[in-house]
Design a protein around this motif. Sequence first.
Motif, mmCIF file in Angstrom:
data_model
loop_
_atom_site.group_PDB
_atom_site.id
_atom_site.type_symbol
_atom_site.label_atom_id
_atom_site.label_comp_id
_atom_site.label_asym_id
_atom_site.label_seq_id
_atom_site.Cartn_x
_atom_site.Cartn_y
_atom_site.Cartn_z
ATOM 1 N N LYS A 185 0.817 -1.228 0.000
ATOM 2 C CA LYS A 185 0.000 0.000 0.000
ATOM 3 C C LYS A 185 0.848 1.274 0.000
ATOM 4 N N ASN A 186 2.158 1.127 -0.069
ATOM 5 C CA ASN A 186 3.034 2.295 0.087
ATOM 6 C C ASN A 186 3.694 2.760 -1.200
ATOM 7 N N LEU A 187 3.366 2.135 -2.344
ATOM 8 C CA LEU A 187 4.040 2.491 -3.593
ATOM 9 C C LEU A 187 3.298 3.600 -4.337
ATOM 10 N N THR A 188 2.934 4.644 -3.619
ATOM 11 C CA THR A 188 2.157 5.726 -4.238
ATOM 12 C C THR A 188 2.953 6.470 -5.304
ATOM 13 N N MET A 189 4.284 6.471 -5.159
ATOM 14 C CA MET A 189 5.116 7.191 -6.123
ATOM 15 C C MET A 189 5.400 6.366 -7.371
ATOM 16 N N ARG A 190 5.117 5.074 -7.356
ATOM 17 C CA ARG A 190 5.421 4.228 -8.492
ATOM 18 C C ARG A 190 4.193 3.447 -8.938
ATOM 19 N N GLU A 191 3.188 4.179 -9.395
ATOM 20 C CA GLU A 191 1.971 3.536 -9.886
ATOM 21 C C GLU A 191 2.258 2.668 -11.102
ATOM 22 N N ASP A 192 3.275 3.049 -11.900
ATOM 23 C CA ASP A 192 3.587 2.261 -13.093
ATOM 24 C C ASP A 192 4.005 0.842 -12.725
ATOM 25 N N LEU A 193 4.801 0.710 -11.653
ATOM 26 C CA LEU A 193 5.228 -0.616 -11.199
ATOM 27 C C LEU A 193 4.025 -1.427 -10.715
ATOM 28 N N MET A 194 3.134 -0.788 -9.969
ATOM 29 C CA MET A 194 1.911 -1.456 -9.510
ATOM 30 C C MET A 194 1.068 -1.903 -10.703
ATOM 31 N N CYS A 195 0.990 -1.027 -11.699
ATOM 32 C CA CYS A 195 0.174 -1.305 -12.882
ATOM 33 C C CYS A 195 0.687 -2.535 -13.632
ATOM 34 N N PHE A 196 1.974 -2.568 -13.933
ATOM 35 C CA PHE A 196 2.515 -3.673 -14.711
ATOM 36 C C PHE A 196 2.567 -4.972 -13.908
ATOM 37 N N ALA A 197 2.691 -4.855 -12.590
ATOM 38 C CA ALA A 197 2.609 -6.054 -11.754
ATOM 39 C C ALA A 197 1.221 -6.683 -11.885
ATOM 40 N N ARG A 198 0.188 -5.847 -11.903
ATOM 41 C CA ARG A 198 -1.181 -6.344 -12.054
ATOM 42 C C ARG A 198 -1.407 -6.956 -13.437
ATOM 43 N N LEU A 199 -0.864 -6.295 -14.457
ATOM 44 C CA LEU A 199 -1.054 -6.802 -15.817
ATOM 45 C C LEU A 199 -0.330 -8.131 -16.028
ATOM 46 N N LEU A 200 0.900 -8.229 -15.510
ATOM 47 C CA LEU A 200 1.640 -9.486 -15.636
ATOM 48 C C LEU A 200 0.951 -10.592 -14.846
ATOM 49 N N SER A 201 0.384 -10.230 -13.702
ATOM 50 C CA SER A 201 -0.349 -11.215 -12.897
ATOM 51 C C SER A 201 -1.575 -11.725 -13.659
ATOM 52 N N LEU A 202 -2.255 -10.834 -14.373
ATOM 53 C CA LEU A 202 -3.404 -11.244 -15.189
ATOM 54 C C LEU A 202 -2.993 -12.299 -16.216
ATOM 55 N N ILE A 203 -1.880 -12.034 -16.896
ATOM 56 C CA ILE A 203 -1.416 -12.950 -17.941
ATOM 57 C C ILE A 203 -0.993 -14.290 -17.327
ATOM 58 N N ALA A 204 -0.348 -14.226 -16.147
ATOM 59 C CA ALA A 204 0.060 -15.465 -15.459
ATOM 60 C C ALA A 204 -1.162 -16.290 -15.062
ATOM 61 N N HIS A 205 -2.209 -15.624 -14.573
ATOM 62 C CA HIS A 205 -3.448 -16.337 -14.231
ATOM 63 C C HIS A 205 -4.090 -16.943 -15.476
ATOM 64 N N TYR A 206 -4.022 -16.230 -16.578
ATOM 65 C CA TYR A 206 -4.559 -16.759 -17.836
ATOM 66 C C TYR A 206 -3.804 -18.029 -18.239
ATOM 67 N N GLU A 207 -2.474 -17.987 -18.106
ATOM 68 C CA GLU A 207 -1.653 -19.142 -18.473
ATOM 69 C C GLU A 207 -1.981 -20.365 -17.602
#
Length: 514
Positions: free
Chosen positions: A391-413
Amino acid sequence: MANHQKDFLFVLIKSLSKSEKRQFKIFASRLETSSNTKFIELFNILDKSETYDEKLILKSGIIKKVQLSNLKSYLYKQILVSIRLNIPSQNIRYQLREQIDFAVILYNKGLYKQSLKILDKTKILALENDEKLMAYEIVEFEKLIESQYITRSIQGRADELVIQAKELNYRNTISSKLSNLSLQLYGIMLKTGYVKSDEEYKYIDDYFNKHISKLDESKFGFREKYWFYNANLWRSFLVQDFLASYKYAYKWVRLFYDNPNMIYLNPVFFLKGNHYFLESLYMLKYKSNFKKYLTLLEETIQDEKFPVNDNIASLSFLYVYNNKLNYHILEGTFAESEYLIPEILEKIKIHSEHLDEHHEMLFYYKIASIYFGNEKYNESIYYLDKIINNKNLTMREDLMCFARLLSLIAHYELGKDYYLENHLKSTYKFLLKMNDLHEVQKEIIKFMRNLNNFYPADIKKEFIKMRERFIELEKNTYEKRAFLYLDIISWLESKIENRKIADIIKEKAKLNSR
């Protein structure tokens, strides 16, 4: 993970090496009297404790609660004095500061000639090591002494000091202006992120050129060059001009390798320059130079002349291992890189007090990328969840964003449709809150939401269509950085060709053999 809420004295004591603790106890024994043994007892209690516990200190009976704050302050100061007295003699800055202090002592005793002699030798040493701020301080002190004690041994002494003062003041002013510009550009990066349009690009360019328009690079010394390259690097990062970032990071690194004594005097600047240079090579996929300069960096750090302290050790770990992972991701050698993961996790624990959360999470993202490339999707999701649940990565939303997107693809796999649906909803809500959502991110989430709606016979066609769409987006200056976080094109190609993503990336790496 670094916890900045810990007691400062306790953290300082825990940071001491065995030799520093031994030195402190020897130093403290010289101060020991019946009235001040309490600070030594407090040191021993904190040294043996696993966590800071004020109740345990008070229970020991060495001091009352009302006196504890003063005793802690006294102990903190004495530890710093002990460390200061045992700093290696090869540290030029401490040598200079020590000699200036000696000159002040002699001046206060009225021994002007002796003071001037020390200052003159110290000034030469300061100039040889490009310590212009200290050199300027020395010249100002010399002017003060000469105004009270006129020596006739040097003709034109006053003029000489005035000329030196003007020259040093000019050079220090240039360095200050450039370091201010560098810091301001970094501040813009944190506040607004990378430029996303031609208008933003023009604003940064105009802002930068306004601040450097009257500077003459041909007259720069080492420190002015350093800050000039630093400012140019941040400008190029902001506008996502990877070639320019490569150019100025290379100049930064070569500046140190061409002046090797400066490596040991300014190890932090040296390490940062190498990190940005390797990052630029990673962005441009210049593999051969990447390997060459990563090896050179490791060799330099291992050189017995390279300074060693907690801060440098942590930065060395951060930059070397970060780029080791980058190299394997660039090469597609995911399986070969897994040996690094236990080493990294162990070193994160060792350096936890000196790593901020962003860099720790960045390690987790790259570890997740390694596991994903090696088709170990559960392991990848495990490390991505560490980022997503932070909950503390407020300065790095891009990292949070791509972590979520990669997680989506991993769940799909993994074929986890239920979890995929839940993650799609939470990721979509998260992305809507982001202020600087890129087209790449929008397209990925849209594609993933529609995947379950395609007929099985049409999925391959949809993968091909999306690949073409992303190839076009990759050509966009303001979108291409996103592909460094998540190589969606290679993943799509692996699905189209029914091959491992590692094999796809390895083939691309061989074709792009720069």
